[in-house]
Write a protein that holds these residues in place. Structure first.
Motif, short mmCIF file in Angstrom:
data_model
loop_
_atom_site.label_atom_id
_atom_site.label_comp_id
_atom_site.label_asym_id
_atom_site.label_seq_id
_atom_site.Cartn_x
_atom_site.Cartn_y
_atom_site.Cartn_z
N ILE A 278 0.83 -1.20 0.00
CA ILE A 278 0.00 0.00 0.00
C ILE A 278 0.86 1.25 0.00
N GLU A 279 1.89 1.27 0.83
CA GLU A 279 2.78 2.43 0.87
C GLU A 279 3.52 2.61 -0.44
N LEU A 280 3.87 1.50 -1.10
CA LEU A 280 4.54 1.59 -2.40
C LEU A 280 3.64 2.27 -3.42
N VAL A 281 2.37 1.86 -3.47
CA VAL A 281 1.42 2.46 -4.43
C VAL A 281 1.22 3.94 -4.11
N VAL A 282 1.05 4.28 -2.85
CA VAL A 282 0.84 5.67 -2.46
C VAL A 282 2.06 6.52 -2.81
N ASP A 283 3.26 6.00 -2.51
CA ASP A 283 4.48 6.74 -2.83
C ASP A 283 4.62 6.95 -4.33
N ALA A 284 4.32 5.91 -5.12
CA ALA A 284 4.41 6.02 -6.58
C ALA A 284 3.41 7.05 -7.09
N TYR A 285 2.21 7.04 -6.53
CA TYR A 285 1.18 8.02 -6.94
C TYR A 285 1.66 9.44 -6.67
N LYS A 286 2.26 9.66 -5.51
CA LYS A 286 2.74 11.01 -5.16
C LYS A 286 3.83 11.47 -6.14
N VAL A 287 4.75 10.56 -6.44
CA VAL A 287 5.84 10.91 -7.35
C VAL A 287 5.31 11.23 -8.74
N GLN A 288 4.42 10.39 -9.25
CA GLN A 288 3.88 10.61 -10.59
C GLN A 288 3.03 11.87 -10.64
N SER A 289 2.31 12.17 -9.58
CA SER A 289 1.48 13.38 -9.57
C SER A 289 2.33 14.63 -9.56
N THR A 290 3.53 14.53 -8.99
CA THR A 290 4.41 15.69 -8.91
C THR A 290 5.16 15.92 -10.20
N ASN A 291 5.66 14.80 -10.81
CA ASN A 291 6.56 14.94 -11.95
C ASN A 291 5.86 15.01 -13.30
N LEU A 292 4.77 14.24 -13.47
CA LEU A 292 4.05 14.19 -14.75
C LEU A 292 5.01 14.17 -15.94
N PRO A 293 5.83 13.12 -16.11
CA PRO A 293 6.85 13.13 -17.13
C PRO A 293 6.34 13.00 -18.56
N CYS A 294 5.12 12.47 -18.75
CA CYS A 294 4.74 12.16 -20.13
C CYS A 294 3.40 12.70 -20.56
N ASN A 295 2.53 13.15 -19.66
CA ASN A 295 1.25 13.64 -20.13
C ASN A 295 0.56 14.51 -19.10
#
Length: 306
Positions: A278-295
């Motif tokens: 669960i923490e892995l998914v939450v951490d990944a969501y936070k990173v992707q929401s911050t960086n938005l590398p592709c869209n």
């Protein structure tokens, strides 16, 4: 009177409002070779709808980890409620290409790869789509509890093959056009790469298309594993953020892989216990929401590539 001096115009429609991208409507008139500029402000929503597809390796060595996954659905929905207003989950399984030398093709092993251990296993498969996106966490839990392990012969699994199908088969999986899309791969082994299938006499390159019939991947024995480049293109094209949950012995292998997959996230787990996952998914969501590398994502339609 035969000469025309067209003007360069930038017209902004301020009436079309948006919580993420403003302005929504810009009309630009240019002469050949001329330039114009416009300012666009982009703001990511803090509680964006999320689609999470769990793609799980169900080879025999994953039995304990599959058991841990059975408790994740409801707990994850409560945890993600802090970050997303609308979480949907889906599920799919994979093992490897069901041909020799990846599996034992003896008649007694095809239907039950675990017959030597007096355990009833399901047949090996390249990819099965099991549950389309749903907000019903109880249904997700019921589906996980029904899953049984399978088996194969070699160490690498067909994870990249399954990832591509989960990404491109949007109608079958039920990816929502207005949601942030997370593709979670769970495995304890490395993955086969393009050209590996030549060992089985499969030489046709992957075409990058969806090949699901009755939720079963029919191209597994006909096409090679996708190249990392093809998988990267399809993840970007379909606006996917990939999350790799791998056991620590395989961390270095996947660390090299994620460098070639934009928007991917890697987590090291000793065992896929519910709190850690669960923490892995939450951490990944936070990173992707911050960086938005592709869209970027439009609230009124499909994601916008940038």
């Amino acid at each position: 009177e035969f000469m025309e001096q067209s003007e360069i115009k930038v017209e902004v429609d301020a009436t079309a409002s948006s919580t993420q991208v403003s302005p929504q409507d810009i009309s630009i008139t240019l002469r050949p070779g001329s330039e114009a500029s416009a300012i666009v402000a982009v703001k990511q929503l803090e509680r964006y709808p999320v689609d999470l597809y769990c793609l799980v390796d169900v080879s025999a060595s994953m039995q304990e980890n599959l058991d841990h996954l059975k408790t994740v659905g409801v707990a994850l929905s409560f945890r993600m409620a802090e970050h997303s207003s609308d979480l949907w989950l889906g599920f799919g399984s994979f093992v490897d290409k069901p041909v020799s030398p990846y599996i034992n093709v003896h008649s007694s092993k095809i239907d039950n790869p675990c017959s030597d251990y007096e355990i009833r296993c399901r047949p090996a498969h390249g990819f099965h789509h099991v549950l389309s996106m749903t907000s019903n966490m109880s249904e997700f839990t019921r589906v996980i509890k029904r899953q049984r392990i399978s088996g194969n012969m070699d160490t690498p699994e067909g994870g990249l093959d399954a990832m591509l199908q989960a990404a491109v088969c949007q109608r079958s999986v039920g990816w929502r056009p207005d949601a942030k899309r997370l593709l979670l791969l769970m495995t304890d082994q490395p993955s086969h790469l393009a050209l590996d299938s030549r060992l089985a006499g499969i030489v046709t390159p992957h075409d990058g298309l969806c090949h699901l019939e009755n939720n079963v991947y029919t191209g597994s024995t006909k096409m090679d594993h996708p190249s990392v480049g093809l998988l990267s293109d399809k993840l970007l094209e379909n606006h996917m953020h990939s999350i790799f949950a791998v056991e620590k012995q395989q961390y270095q292998w996947y660390e090299e892989l994620v460098r070639l997959l934009p928007g991917s996230y890697l987590g090291k787990l000793g065992f896929f216990q519910a709190p850690n996952l669960i923490e892995l998914v939450v951490d990944a969501y936070k990173v992707q929401s911050t960086n938005l590398p592709c869209n970027l994502f439009s609230p009124d339609g499909p994601p916008l590539g940038v």
